[in-house]
Motif scaffolding. Structure first.
Motif, PDB file in Angstrom:
ATOM      1  N   THR A 190       0.852  -1.185   0.000  1.00  0.00           N
ATOM      2  CA  THR A 190       0.000   0.000   0.000  1.00  0.00           C
ATOM      3  C   THR A 190       0.890   1.238   0.000  1.00  0.00           C
ATOM      4  OG1 THR A 190      -0.056   0.106   2.421  1.00  0.00           O
ATOM      5  CG2 THR A 190      -1.790  -1.191   1.334  1.00  0.00           C
ATOM      6  N   GLU A 191       0.277   2.388  -0.268  1.00  0.00           N
ATOM      7  CA  GLU A 191       1.045   3.633  -0.188  1.00  0.00           C
ATOM      8  C   GLU A 191       1.531   3.862   1.234  1.00  0.00           C
ATOM      9  OE1 GLU A 191      -1.059   6.909  -1.863  1.00  0.00           O
ATOM     10  OE2 GLU A 191      -1.300   5.952  -3.824  1.00  0.00           O
ATOM     11  N   GLU A 192       0.700   3.484   2.217  1.00  0.00           N
ATOM     12  CA  GLU A 192       1.101   3.628   3.615  1.00  0.00           C
ATOM     13  C   GLU A 192       2.320   2.754   3.919  1.00  0.00           C
ATOM     14  OE1 GLU A 192      -2.902   5.028   3.047  1.00  0.00           O
ATOM     15  OE2 GLU A 192      -1.982   3.086   2.586  1.00  0.00           O
ATOM     16  N   LEU A 219       4.655   1.810   1.767  1.00  0.00           N
ATOM     17  CA  LEU A 219       5.819   2.395   1.114  1.00  0.00           C
ATOM     18  C   LEU A 219       6.303   3.626   1.877  1.00  0.00           C
ATOM     19  CD1 LEU A 219       7.866   2.543  -1.122  1.00  0.00           C
ATOM     20  CD2 LEU A 219       6.115   3.512  -2.625  1.00  0.00           C
ATOM     21  N   GLN A 220       5.378   4.444   2.349  1.00  0.00           N
ATOM     22  CA  GLN A 220       5.759   5.604   3.147  1.00  0.00           C
ATOM     23  C   GLN A 220       6.410   5.158   4.456  1.00  0.00           C
ATOM     24  OE1 GLN A 220       2.194   7.958   3.478  1.00  0.00           O
ATOM     25  NE2 GLN A 220       2.069   8.286   1.276  1.00  0.00           N
ATOM     26  N   SER A 233       3.961   8.999  -2.161  1.00  0.00           N
ATOM     27  CA  SER A 233       4.090   7.742  -2.877  1.00  0.00           C
ATOM     28  C   SER A 233       2.815   7.448  -3.647  1.00  0.00           C
ATOM     29  CB  SER A 233       4.373   6.590  -1.903  1.00  0.00           C
ATOM     30  OG  SER A 233       3.264   6.380  -1.039  1.00  0.00           O
ATOM     31  N   THR A 234       2.967   6.660  -4.689  1.00  0.00           N
ATOM     32  CA  THR A 234       1.812   6.194  -5.450  1.00  0.00           C
ATOM     33  C   THR A 234       2.152   4.842  -6.046  1.00  0.00           C
ATOM     34  OG1 THR A 234       0.274   6.673  -7.253  1.00  0.00           O
ATOM     35  CG2 THR A 234       2.545   7.403  -7.545  1.00  0.00           C
ATOM     36  N   LEU A 235       1.172   3.960  -6.081  1.00  0.00           N
ATOM     37  CA  LEU A 235       1.377   2.622  -6.606  1.00  0.00           C
ATOM     38  C   LEU A 235       0.732   2.408  -7.964  1.00  0.00           C
ATOM     39  CD1 LEU A 235       0.770   0.426  -3.417  1.00  0.00           C
ATOM     40  CD2 LEU A 235       2.859   1.576  -4.168  1.00  0.00           C
ATOM     41  N   LYS A 287      -0.983   5.238 -10.169  1.00  0.00           N
ATOM     42  CA  LYS A 287      -1.567   6.391 -10.846  1.00  0.00           C
ATOM     43  C   LYS A 287      -0.895   6.741 -12.163  1.00  0.00           C
ATOM     44  CE  LYS A 287      -3.407   8.642  -6.710  1.00  0.00           C
ATOM     45  NZ  LYS A 287      -3.393   9.858  -5.869  1.00  0.00           N
ATOM     46  N   VAL A 300       5.449   2.588  -9.826  1.00  0.00           N
ATOM     47  CA  VAL A 300       5.520   2.833  -8.388  1.00  0.00           C
ATOM     48  C   VAL A 300       6.483   3.989  -8.169  1.00  0.00           C
ATOM     49  CG1 VAL A 300       6.115   1.883  -6.139  1.00  0.00           C
ATOM     50  CG2 VAL A 300       5.063   0.416  -7.882  1.00  0.00           C
ATOM     51  N   ALA A 341       8.003   7.028  -5.293  1.00  0.00           N
ATOM     52  CA  ALA A 341       8.100   7.464  -3.896  1.00  0.00           C
ATOM     53  C   ALA A 341       9.171   8.536  -3.759  1.00  0.00           C
ATOM     54  CB  ALA A 341       8.432   6.283  -2.993  1.00  0.00           C
ATOM     55  N   TRP A 350       8.281  -4.689   1.642  1.00  0.00           N
ATOM     56  CA  TRP A 350       9.071  -3.697   0.916  1.00  0.00           C
ATOM     57  C   TRP A 350      10.553  -3.989   1.085  1.00  0.00           C
ATOM     58  CZ3 TRP A 350       7.056  -0.949  -2.752  1.00  0.00           C
ATOM     59  CH2 TRP A 350       5.684  -0.674  -2.729  1.00  0.00           C
TER      60      TRP A 350
END
Length: 222
Positions: A63-65, A67-68, A130-132, A134, A145, A147, A212
């Motif tokens: 998820t973006e969370e 990755l962050q 981050s974006t997975l 878009k 992906v 970040a 990750w």
């Protein structure tokens, strides 16, 4: 204006470890003569108090969370290495081909060599993005992906084995960073330096079994 990768990394290392070259410096107050500085003994040193950050559970989520969380974890490991001199955990979560990571590790190892240490100089995450799913290079191709993150650094000192200050770590502030990018991204010779206020994770990778993967952090040229 960008001459070569080695120059870029060397210049940014100076900014990260000793000065805020290429970054917006916070105000400095009476550092005095670095060669005369000493640190008084304390019952417990930062090296003794520092504990290895535990890998967050969110890193197992694609998820973006997640990755962050990986970016924030990398900075936690960076701070642990600065406080303790133990760079093993940072090495473990840094990609083998991450030039910036390896230079930071080498700088820390050098500071702690022969009984030296680093006092303060911790990093702080100010932004993560981050974006997975878009972006696509073209229709039908896999999603990209992406970040990036920004960090600041507090003032600190590099100490010798005798406790005397061998160099100062100037604070790096990201206030008005975007407005000043053209002024701070290049040194006086026109070499691109970049800033720790704008870092990117190159090709973030996720493994279904282990989460990750170690990060390849680089200067974000915007």
């Amino acid at each position: 204006m960008v001459r070569n990768h080695q120059v870029k990394i060397a210049a940014l290392m100076a900014a990260l470890t000793l000065a805020a070259s290429g970054c917006v410096s916070a105000s400095q107050g009476g550092a005095g003569d670095p060669s005369a500085g000493t640190v008084s003994p304390t019952p417990s040193s930062p090296e003794q108090d520092a504990k290895v950050p535990q890998r967050p559970a969110v890193l197992s989520e694609k998820t973006e969370e997640g990755l962050q969380g990986a970016m924030e974890y990398w900075v936690q490991l960076l701070n642990y290495s600065v406080a303790s001199g133990d760079t093993a955990a940072l090495k473990g979560f840094s990609a083998a081909h991450c030039t910036l990571c390896q230079e930071l590790i080498a700088q820390t190892d050098q500071a702690y060599a022969n009984g030296g240490s680093i006092d303060e100089g911790e990093f702080r995450v100010i932004e993560t993005m981050s974006t997975l799913d878009k972006y696509q290079a073209s229709p039908g191709e896999p999603k990209v992906v992406f970040a990036s993150f920004g960090i600041e650094r507090a003032a600190g000192q590099v100490l010798g084995a005798d406790g005397k200050v061998t160099s100062e770590i100037e604070p790096v502030s990201c206030m008005d960073f975007e407005e000043n990018w053209d002024e701070i991204a290049y040194d006086e010779d026109g070499n691109f330096i970049g800033s720790i206020c704008s870092l990117a994770v190159q090709d973030p990778a996720f493994d279904e079994s282990s989460g990750w993967q170690p990060l390849n952090v680089a200067i974000n040229a915007q």
